[in-house]
Write an enzyme that holds these catalytic residues in place. Structure first.
Site, PDB file in Angstrom:
ATOM      1  N   HIS A   1      68.611  30.127  15.094  1.00  0.00           N
ATOM      2  CA  HIS A   1      68.900  31.535  15.394  1.00  0.00           C
ATOM      3  C   HIS A   1      68.420  31.899  16.799  1.00  0.00           C
ATOM      4  O   HIS A   1      67.514  31.288  17.342  1.00  0.00           O
ATOM      5  CB  HIS A   1      68.346  32.484  14.320  1.00  0.00           C
ATOM      6  CG  HIS A   1      66.874  32.750  14.329  1.00  0.00           C
ATOM      7  ND1 HIS A   1      66.140  32.910  13.172  1.00  0.00           N
ATOM      8  CD2 HIS A   1      65.977  32.926  15.328  1.00  0.00           C
ATOM      9  CE1 HIS A   1      64.884  33.175  13.473  1.00  0.00           C
ATOM     10  NE2 HIS A   1      64.751  33.177  14.773  1.00  0.00           N
TER      11      HIS A   1
ATOM     12  N   ASP B   1      64.926  42.374  19.683  1.00  0.00           N
ATOM     13  CA  ASP B   1      64.917  42.684  18.252  1.00  0.00           C
ATOM     14  C   ASP B   1      63.629  43.365  17.814  1.00  0.00           C
ATOM     15  O   ASP B   1      62.641  43.404  18.553  1.00  0.00           O
ATOM     16  CB  ASP B   1      65.160  41.408  17.427  1.00  0.00           C
ATOM     17  CG  ASP B   1      64.336  40.207  17.922  1.00  0.00           C
ATOM     18  OD1 ASP B   1      63.410  40.408  18.716  1.00  0.00           O
ATOM     19  OD2 ASP B   1      64.632  39.078  17.509  1.00  0.00           O
TER      20      ASP B   1
ATOM     21  N   ASN C   1      66.018  27.356  12.642  1.00  0.00           N
ATOM     22  CA  ASN C   1      67.346  27.216  12.017  1.00  0.00           C
ATOM     23  C   ASN C   1      68.476  27.496  13.020  1.00  0.00           C
ATOM     24  O   ASN C   1      69.616  27.693  12.636  1.00  0.00           O
ATOM     25  CB  ASN C   1      67.476  28.149  10.805  1.00  0.00           C
ATOM     26  CG  ASN C   1      67.395  29.623  11.177  1.00  0.00           C
ATOM     27  OD1 ASN C   1      67.179  29.966  12.341  1.00  0.00           O
ATOM     28  ND2 ASN C   1      67.573  30.502  10.209  1.00  0.00           N
TER      29      ASN C   1
ATOM     30  N   GLU D   1      70.955  35.255  12.538  1.00  0.00           N
ATOM     31  CA  GLU D   1      70.798  34.110  11.656  1.00  0.00           C
ATOM     32  C   GLU D   1      72.119  33.326  11.566  1.00  0.00           C
ATOM     33  O   GLU D   1      73.171  33.832  11.968  1.00  0.00           O
ATOM     34  CB  GLU D   1      70.388  34.603  10.259  1.00  0.00           C
ATOM     35  CG  GLU D   1      69.060  35.357  10.218  1.00  0.00           C
ATOM     36  CD  GLU D   1      67.830  34.453  10.366  1.00  0.00           C
ATOM     37  OE1 GLU D   1      67.940  33.328  10.896  1.00  0.00           O
ATOM     38  OE2 GLU D   1      66.729  34.883   9.967  1.00  0.00           O
TER      39      GLU D   1
END
Ligand code: GLP
Length: 240
Positions: free
Chosen positions: A137, A67, A135, A142
């Site tokens: 991810h 990414d 979280n 996400e």
């Protein structure tokens, strides 16, 4: 999913480094899927040390990253392209021409995603390294990202912007969007190595490994991969 629990971060980095080095030694032409974030730093340090000491060579290795922040040029000190050069590529003998990452400043977003998907299709990763967001991810996928996703631009979750703000001067400087490899492309890797360190990852580790396979926890998709290794230190594994 194979689970390895280590006493601490150092041991986690050591175990992970051995897996990557063994992959490179077994196939000097391997395609490595690489990740950024603070978690792989100890692993990258060991790859560099091993390269210096044992001359493990990356001359023919190709490296594909997960990414990149949207809007940051590759020479920006917070870009993931810069991170990779600083922490790994600049210190081993890899040919920079053989390293690939999304172009954060591409003019045409769709064309850039398409370019990256074609590249991923042509270069199946022998091993894909992953960190884990607090979280759940993976890369910048996400919660509630489709399991079928390919390369796309994401709006970063507030918690991700907060988590990553520690690396910037303040939260306002953190880009709010990023390019990310999609979940379906991550799953195409022959092997996956995911690392998690520290108590703030414990909930995500539990969701990844024990919870229901659900788009609410992107990392839970890894339960469907036939060759996935999760290395967690004691703190990250404390809820298992
Ligand atoms: C970032 C990256 C991920 C990384 C995650 C965890 O948002 N896009 O690839 O795995 O956060 O980062 P860290 O290892 O710093 O905790």
């Amino acid at each position: 999913m194979q689970l390895i629990i280590t006493n601490d971060y150092e041991e986690l980095s050591e175990r992970a480094a051995k897996i990557i080095i063994d992959t490179v030694k077994a196939n000097p032409y391997a395609v490595l899927g690489l990740a950024t974030g603070t978690t792989p730093l100890g692993l990258y340090k060991r790859l560099v040390a091993d390269h210096e000491k044992n001359k493990t060579s990356y001359k023919h290795i190709r490296a594909v990253n997960l990414d990149e922040y949207k809007g940051l040029p590759s020479d920006h000190s917070q870009s993931y392209a810069y991170f990779m050069r600083k922490n790994l590529f600049g210190q081993i003998d890899i040919d920079l021409e053989n390293t690939y990452i999304e172009n954060g400043t591409a003019k045409d977003e769709m064309a850039e995603c398409d370019r990256y998907d074609k590249l991923l299709g042509a270069m199946r990763r022998d091993i894909q390294l992953l960190g884990l967001g607090s979280n759940g991810h993976i890369a910048f996928n996400e919660p509630y990202t489709s399991f079928d996703s390919k390369t796309h631009v994401v709006d970063l979750a507030e918690s991700t912007v907060r988590d990553n703000a520690r690396l910037f001067n303040n939260a306002d400087e953190v880009p709010k969007q990023a390019y990310t490899m999609g979940l379906s492309s991550i799953m195409q890797s022959k092997r996956i190595l995911i690392l998690a360190s520290g108590a703030n990852k414990a909930e995500a580790v539990r969701g990844a490994i024990m919870g229901e396979v659900t788009e609410a926890v992107p990392a839970s998709i890894l339960q469907r991969h036939g060759d996935c290794i999760l290395i967690a230190d004691k703190e990250a594994a404390r809820l298992l």
